[in-house]
Design a protein around this motif. Structure first.
Motif: not given
Length: 324
Positions: A85-102
């Motif tokens: 997320l250093l450059d403000g872009c997430w390339f792994l999709g919404d599901l992986m974002c949720t799992l990571y944050q959770y």
């Protein structure tokens, strides 16, 4: 907007834009964070192997350190995702974002819970030394650790229910990884994940500090020492452990407080990793500091590192080695 400024150039109408950061700064950040991530995971893995393998280290206090090392190990792994997320872009999709944050929320919550249990452990050991061996047993500590992790999973599942039901619900564009918590859930999380635990830790360790100072003065006074014998004198090893774990707790508070203070000030309702990189990375960096503290204060950890690095733990009966 130029295509080179978009996270997903093929989605020009819905893609997020990259942060305008100099290439040199980005590369330096990648190198530094990669080093910290690898060091954090590696050092905490050494702690996990040490306490798990050598039977002499299977003490109630070390079981708490094991729980803390497990959470810190996962923090080291999560730092790799933070780097994306250093450059403000997430390339792994919404599901992986949720799992990571959770997962990050659960690990952080478990770390705070473990710190509270560590404070209780030192409080009983220093303030009630005669009761410690009977009240604080390995089975009870294991039960407390399991309860801590299960409670963290259940609590964060309730707090983050909306985000788990609809991954990506808070994203304003494709390539964003944002968690938004409503006011009520945020207040509850702040209370039970920060205010109450930190208050308990400070109160207990203040009491430990007072008793430790009293015991130190009693050593220099034969009359006071005799009067303290009825209530039990704290062992030097317990005082040393309290001092070491006190350093761990203080470093933990210094690293965690900025993050929660920002949230408490209400400057942002969302936890956007790119906009709050400093306080988040400070939380992650705390997980790297704990094993380094052990190296300086625990001879058994230095000895176990030597045995692990030289592969002596692969020898038959190595688990019976004298570490203390």
């Amino acid at each position: 907007m130029e295509e080179s400024e978009l996270c997903f150039p093929q989605l020009s109408n819905s893609s997020c834009s990259r942060l305008q950061i100099p290439h040199t700064e980005v590369m330096l950040s990648y190198v530094v964070l990669s080093f910290i991530s690898a060091l954090t995971a590696g050092l905490n893995l050494l702690v996990i192997v040490s306490i798990s393998h050598f039977r002499q280290l299977h003490t109630p206090t070390n079981l708490l350190l094991l729980s803390l090392a497990v959470s810190d190990f996962f923090v080291g792994l999560f730092l790799f995702f933070q780097m994306m997320l250093l450059d403000g872009c997430w390339f792994l999709g919404d599901l992986m974002c949720t799992l990571y944050q959770y997962s990050a929320y659960i690990v952080t919550s478990a770390s705070i819970g473990t710190m509270v249990i560590i404070s209780v452990d030192r409080y009983v050991a220093v303030c009630y030394p005669l009761r410690y061996s009977s009240q604080v047993t390995q089975n009870r500590v294991k039960m407390c650790v399991c309860l801590c992790w299960v409670s963290s999973v259940v609590f964060q599942s309730l707090i983050l229910k909306d985000n788990l039901d609809r991954p990506g619900r808070s994203n304003s564009c494709v390539g964003e990884c944002v968690f938004v918590i409503n006011y009520v859930a945020g207040f509850v999380d702040m209370t039970f994940s920060f205010i109450l635990p930190i208050s308990v830790i400070i109160v207990l360790y203040f009491r430990v500090f007072v008793v430790a100072v009293t015991q130190a003065r009693a050593v220099r006074s034969s009359i006071a020492a005799v009067s303290l014998q009825g209530s039990g004198t704290v062992k030097k090893s317990e005082l040393k452990a309290a001092r070491t774990l006190g350093v761990v707790v203080v470093v933990f508070l210094l690293c965690m407080c900025p993050f929660y203070c920002v949230a408490l000030a209400g400057q942002s309702d969302s936890l956007n990793a790119s906009s709050a990189s400093f306080v988040i990375c400070l939380v992650y960096f705390n997980s790297c500091l704990n094993p380094i503290i052990y190296v300086f204060f625990y001879p058994w950890f230095r000895k176990s590192i030597k045995l692990i690095v030289t592969l002596q733990i692969l020898q038959p009966g190595s688990c019976q080695a004298i570490m203390l």
